[in-house]
Design a protein around this motif. Structure first.
Motif, mmCIF file in Angstrom:
data_model
loop_
_atom_site.group_PDB
_atom_site.id
_atom_site.type_symbol
_atom_site.label_atom_id
_atom_site.label_comp_id
_atom_site.label_asym_id
_atom_site.label_seq_id
_atom_site.Cartn_x
_atom_site.Cartn_y
_atom_site.Cartn_z
ATOM 1 N N TYR A 11 13.347 -43.754 -83.399
ATOM 2 C CA TYR A 11 13.456 -45.080 -84.008
ATOM 3 C C TYR A 11 14.828 -45.287 -84.645
ATOM 4 C CZ TYR A 11 8.462 -45.682 -83.269
ATOM 5 O OH TYR A 11 7.229 -45.797 -82.692
ATOM 6 N N GLN A 14 17.567 -46.457 -82.441
ATOM 7 C CA GLN A 14 17.506 -47.843 -81.971
ATOM 8 C C GLN A 14 18.406 -48.775 -82.777
ATOM 9 O OE1 GLN A 14 15.429 -49.043 -79.358
ATOM 10 N NE2 GLN A 14 15.078 -46.883 -78.961
ATOM 11 N N ILE A 15 18.823 -48.355 -83.961
ATOM 12 C CA ILE A 15 19.611 -49.218 -84.846
ATOM 13 C C ILE A 15 21.040 -49.300 -84.294
ATOM 14 C CG2 ILE A 15 20.412 -49.616 -87.209
ATOM 15 C CD1 ILE A 15 18.017 -47.848 -88.135
ATOM 16 N N GLY A 150 14.419 -49.704 -86.985
ATOM 17 C CA GLY A 150 14.332 -49.040 -85.689
ATOM 18 C C GLY A 150 13.033 -49.336 -84.973
#
Length: 170
Positions: A11, A14-15, A150
């Motif tokens: 997660y 994902q940023i 995320g």
């Protein structure tokens, strides 16, 4: 790297930028942009049997963010209790998301996100570094804040790849 660290790293990866507080707003704007343009009929779409509808997915984002908000608040305030995990499918099965309007679900999402934004922007740097135990794993307040983002981006990718493409949007 532990299984938990691997789980959350997917997660965090994902940023898209290092300015995670800005990404909190950007991910919300992208989500709102998609859902604001869905018809009621489109919002009931699920890309496969047994998968959530777009409505269910939006409420999943709000539900998860609420759980994460509680964890952030508890740890920021020094709570040392081991906070429980939650079963996202159980929550979804009892949410009745598909019986609500997409407008109602979107309004809820906006309010939940605004609440997260206010909480995160008003925490001191030391409070952001506080840690606690959630679902048997130690995690910091800042990491939970990043997980909100995320997790949102993760689902935006799924929406684009598996939902909107089949609805002819992509």
């Amino acid at each position: 790297m532990t299984d938990f660290q691997k789980y959350i790293q997917r997660y965090l990866d994902q940023i898209p930028s290092g300015d995670w507080l800005a990404e909190l707003k950007i991910s919300a704007e992208k989500t709102i942009g998609i859902y604001s343009n869905l018809t009621e009929e489109q919002s009931k779409f699920a890309y496969a049997e047994g998968k959530w509808t777009l409505k269910g997915l939006l409420l999943h984002l709000s539900d998860t963010e609420r759980v994460f908000q509680y964890r952030m608040l508890a740890f920021a305030r020094g709570d040392k209790n081991n906070l429980p995990g939650f079963d996202e499918n159980q929550y979804a099965n009892h949410s009745f998301a598909d019986e609500r309007t997409v407008e109602s679900l979107l309004e809820e999402y906006k309010l939940v996100r605004k609440s997260s934004q206010i909480l995160l922007e008003t925490l001191t740097p030391s409070a952001l570094q506080n840690t606690g135990i959630a679902n048997g794993n130690e995690v910091s307040v800042e990491t939970i804040g990043k997980l909100i983002i995320g997790h949102n981006y993760h689902h935006l990718h799924i929406i684009e790849e598996r939902y909107l493409s089949k609805l002819g949007w992509m």
